[in-house]
Design a protein around this motif. Structure first.
Motif, PDB file in Angstrom:
ATOM      1  N   PHE A   1       0.832  -1.201   0.000  1.00  0.00           N
ATOM      2  CA  PHE A   1       0.000   0.000   0.000  1.00  0.00           C
ATOM      3  C   PHE A   1       0.870   1.257   0.000  1.00  0.00           C
ATOM      4  O   PHE A   1       2.031   1.220   0.418  1.00  0.00           O
ATOM      5  CB  PHE A   1      -0.906   0.034   1.234  1.00  0.00           C
ATOM      6  N   GLU A   2       0.289   2.362  -0.411  1.00  0.00           N
ATOM      7  CA  GLU A   2       0.993   3.646  -0.357  1.00  0.00           C
ATOM      8  C   GLU A   2       1.418   3.923   1.085  1.00  0.00           C
ATOM      9  O   GLU A   2       0.613   3.880   2.001  1.00  0.00           O
ATOM     10  CB  GLU A   2       0.086   4.772  -0.844  1.00  0.00           C
ATOM     11  N   GLY A   3       2.696   4.188   1.282  1.00  0.00           N
ATOM     12  CA  GLY A   3       3.212   4.521   2.603  1.00  0.00           C
ATOM     13  C   GLY A   3       3.333   3.359   3.560  1.00  0.00           C
ATOM     14  O   GLY A   3       3.674   3.555   4.731  1.00  0.00           O
ATOM     15  N   ARG A   4       3.079   2.157   3.112  1.00  0.00           N
ATOM     16  CA  ARG A   4       3.121   0.990   4.002  1.00  0.00           C
ATOM     17  C   ARG A   4       4.492   0.834   4.658  1.00  0.00           C
ATOM     18  O   ARG A   4       4.597   0.530   5.846  1.00  0.00           O
ATOM     19  CB  ARG A   4       2.771  -0.274   3.204  1.00  0.00           C
ATOM     20  N   GLN A   5       5.553   1.023   3.896  1.00  0.00           N
ATOM     21  CA  GLN A   5       6.902   0.848   4.447  1.00  0.00           C
ATOM     22  C   GLN A   5       7.559   2.181   4.806  1.00  0.00           C
ATOM     23  O   GLN A   5       8.747   2.244   5.056  1.00  0.00           O
ATOM     24  CB  GLN A   5       7.779   0.077   3.449  1.00  0.00           C
ATOM     25  N   GLY A   6       6.747   3.219   4.855  1.00  0.00           N
ATOM     26  CA  GLY A   6       7.250   4.554   5.154  1.00  0.00           C
ATOM     27  C   GLY A   6       6.620   5.544   4.189  1.00  0.00           C
ATOM     28  O   GLY A   6       6.256   5.168   3.063  1.00  0.00           O
ATOM     29  N   PRO A   7       6.461   6.806   4.584  1.00  0.00           N
ATOM     30  CA  PRO A   7       5.834   7.816   3.714  1.00  0.00           C
ATOM     31  C   PRO A   7       6.542   7.918   2.362  1.00  0.00           C
ATOM     32  O   PRO A   7       7.740   8.186   2.307  1.00  0.00           O
ATOM     33  CB  PRO A   7       5.983   9.108   4.519  1.00  0.00           C
ATOM     34  N   GLY A   8       5.801   7.665   1.283  1.00  0.00           N
ATOM     35  CA  GLY A   8       6.367   7.779  -0.059  1.00  0.00           C
ATOM     36  C   GLY A   8       7.183   6.590  -0.520  1.00  0.00           C
ATOM     37  O   GLY A   8       7.694   6.584  -1.647  1.00  0.00           O
TER      38      GLY A   8
ATOM     39  N   THR B   1       6.965   0.006  -2.871  1.00  0.00           N
ATOM     40  CA  THR B   1       7.174  -1.393  -2.516  1.00  0.00           C
ATOM     41  C   THR B   1       6.792  -2.335  -3.644  1.00  0.00           C
ATOM     42  O   THR B   1       5.736  -2.179  -4.262  1.00  0.00           O
ATOM     43  CB  THR B   1       6.334  -1.748  -1.271  1.00  0.00           C
ATOM     44  N   MET B   2       7.636  -3.330  -3.895  1.00  0.00           N
ATOM     45  CA  MET B   2       7.337  -4.402  -4.838  1.00  0.00           C
ATOM     46  C   MET B   2       7.442  -5.723  -4.091  1.00  0.00           C
ATOM     47  O   MET B   2       8.478  -6.026  -3.507  1.00  0.00           O
ATOM     48  CB  MET B   2       8.325  -4.378  -6.012  1.00  0.00           C
ATOM     49  N   LEU B   3       6.375  -6.505  -4.094  1.00  0.00           N
ATOM     50  CA  LEU B   3       6.340  -7.769  -3.363  1.00  0.00           C
ATOM     51  C   LEU B   3       6.881  -8.914  -4.216  1.00  0.00           C
ATOM     52  O   LEU B   3       6.528  -9.041  -5.390  1.00  0.00           O
ATOM     53  CB  LEU B   3       4.906  -8.082  -2.936  1.00  0.00           C
TER      54      LEU B   3
END
Length: 469
Positions: free
Chosen positions: A429-436, A439-441
């Motif tokens: 999700f947007e910002g899931r791992q930090g603002p901005g 992420t690619m799973l």
């Protein structure tokens, strides 16, 4: 009357039926952590009651904990507040806590199975959506809200509506370099993030049966990402052998008695599911996500879809703007800044072994920050005993201490704005791992290959090179 696996477990836990279609379900095990339990404890205090069956609760600190220098005081104020509150609440109510420094500490959905707390035929809940992980054992496991956490604390029961059932069958033999993460990302890419809404999913077929328990946990873990209430896999000899001998597993005659019951936990031949899907294992390749939900996945050799190829063109445009990608673009060769291997999806010893086997004798790309976070203290210790920590260090990977880490950015492990992170976690999700953060799973193998090359690659190319040598 023929029953599904889900029906067998659910029906055996019904306390009573309530007018209007709801049922009171008995809960065998309740996992809690520092994020969703404080309000529930406060509610119990305000009611002036005690926790009904505190021995059914397993408590640990995982979401907000630092993954470096865990012996020192927590620096982040919010994290410290929540971890301190969990410690105080557990002390006040007499609940054993696997906190920082405890040999059993770790991500709640990693420690349950590895300690033998999770067993077939159980009902399991936690104030965390990825509780579905435990369904890999043939258990009904699902996430609950904070008010429901309080409800289980007070009564050891939940008032719930019975979900519909779905079966997803994967038959055939998986190709080289294809792992459980690829299977579930493939399924979600086919069904979408709402494809399982209102259902409990049973995964079946020869490809599922061939998986280890740790791989099955990865499959069930991400059931929630297609909107399902949870996921299940019928227990078999693989399950029984995994549980046998673990700390809180039944021993001796009790184990044999338990296995006799566990062997009855399967869907009857004539059982009817509300929804069914079948996919061939031969169609599954290494997967990667390009957008801002887990359903936005493609084969790593594929191209980002165009507006003409999707049902929601506006959503595609919005997600690609966030990700800095173009319609029709190939991801192969895309430069990557960070690699995160961890989370309740892929942080078990099997995942670390896959990575170590691939990176042994190699070096990560200079520009890549490669971080590996084991899912528990036990995984961390086992990695050290097997020499995995040394292999990773020599390859330039940083092995941290156990916790949820960069999966969700609620702690110190965040990805900088605008930078790309290839992650073995479950959400992009947007910002899931930090603002901005972008992420690619991917699977642990694909993540390892990308860390070495510094760009998106197909890991099968390197497997074939190894075989050729």
């Amino acid at each position: 009357m023929p029953k599904t696996l889900f029906d067998k477990v659910w029906d055996s836990h019904i306390v009573t039926e309530v007018e209007g279609g709801q049922e009171v379900l008995y809960i065998d095990r309740h996992f809690i952590h520092e994020v969703t339990s404080p309000q529930a404890f406060s509610g119990i205090r305000e009611r002036g009651i005690d926790i009904f069956r505190k021995e059914k609760i397993v408590a640990t600190a995982d979401h907000n904990v630092p993954t470096k220098n865990q012996h020192l005081p927590i620096k982040d104020a919010l994290s410290k507040l929540q971890v301190d509150a969990l410690e105080q609440n557990c002390e006040d109510f007499g609940i054993e806590l696997y906190g920082l420094g405890h040999p059993y500490q770790g991500i709640v959905h990693v420690i349950g199975p590895e300690l033998g707390v999770t067993k077939p035929g159980m009902t399991i809940v936690c104030g965390d959506s990825h509780t579905s992980t435990h369904g890999a054992f043939g258990a009904i496991a699902f996430g609950i809200g904070t008010s429901q956490v309080e409800q289980v604390m007070a009564t050891q029961c939940l008032l719930v509506e019975r979900p519909k059932t779905m079966r997803i069958t994967i038959d055939g033999e998986l190709g080289e370099g294809i792992y459980a993460k690829d299977i579930i990302l493939y399924i979600i890419s086919k069904l979408g993030t709402g494809g399982g809404t209102g259902h409990f999913v049973e995964y079946a077929g020869s490809a599922i049966r061939s998986l280890s328990m740790e791989a099955r946990m990865t499959i069930c873990n991400m059931s929630i990402e297609m909107g399902a209430r949870g996921g299940m896999i019928a227990p078999d000899e693989t399950t029984f052998e995994y549980v046998k001998g673990r700390e809180f597993a039944p021993k001796g005659e009790e184990y044999e008695k338990a296995v006799k019951y566990w062997k009855t936990l399967y869907s009857d031949d004539e059982a009817i599911f509300d929804t069914e899907y079948t996919f061939p294992a031969s169609d599954i390749e290494p997967m990667i996500t390009y957008g801002t939900n887990p359903g936005a996945g493609i084969k790593v050799t594929g191209n980002v879809p165009t507006e003409e190829e999707v049902e929601n063109p506006d959503g595609l445009k919005k997600s690609l703007d966030y990700m800095g990608l173009e319609q029709g673009e190939a991801l192969l060769g895309k430069k990557i800044d960070h690699v995160f291997i961890g989370s309740c999806t892929n942080s078990r010893i099997e995942d670390l072994r896959i990575v170590a086997d691939f990176v042994k004798g190699k070096k990560k790309a200079d520009h890549v920050n490669a971080m590996i976070v084991p899912g528990s203290r036990q995984v961390q210790q086992q990695a050290q005993e097997e020499g995995i920590d040394k292999i990773l260090a020599e390859a330039g990977f940083e092995l941290r201490q156990s916790g949820c880490s960069a999966c969700l950015g609620m702690n110190e492990d965040k990805i900088p704005k605008g930078e790309y992170c290839v992650s073995t976690s479950n959400r992009n999700f947007e910002g899931r791992q930090g603002p901005g953060a972008r992420t690619m799973l991917v699977s642990p193998l694909t993540a390892a290959a990308i860390a070495i090359e510094g760009k998106v690659v197909d890991p099968r190319e390197f497997i074939m090179q190894k075989v050729a040598v």
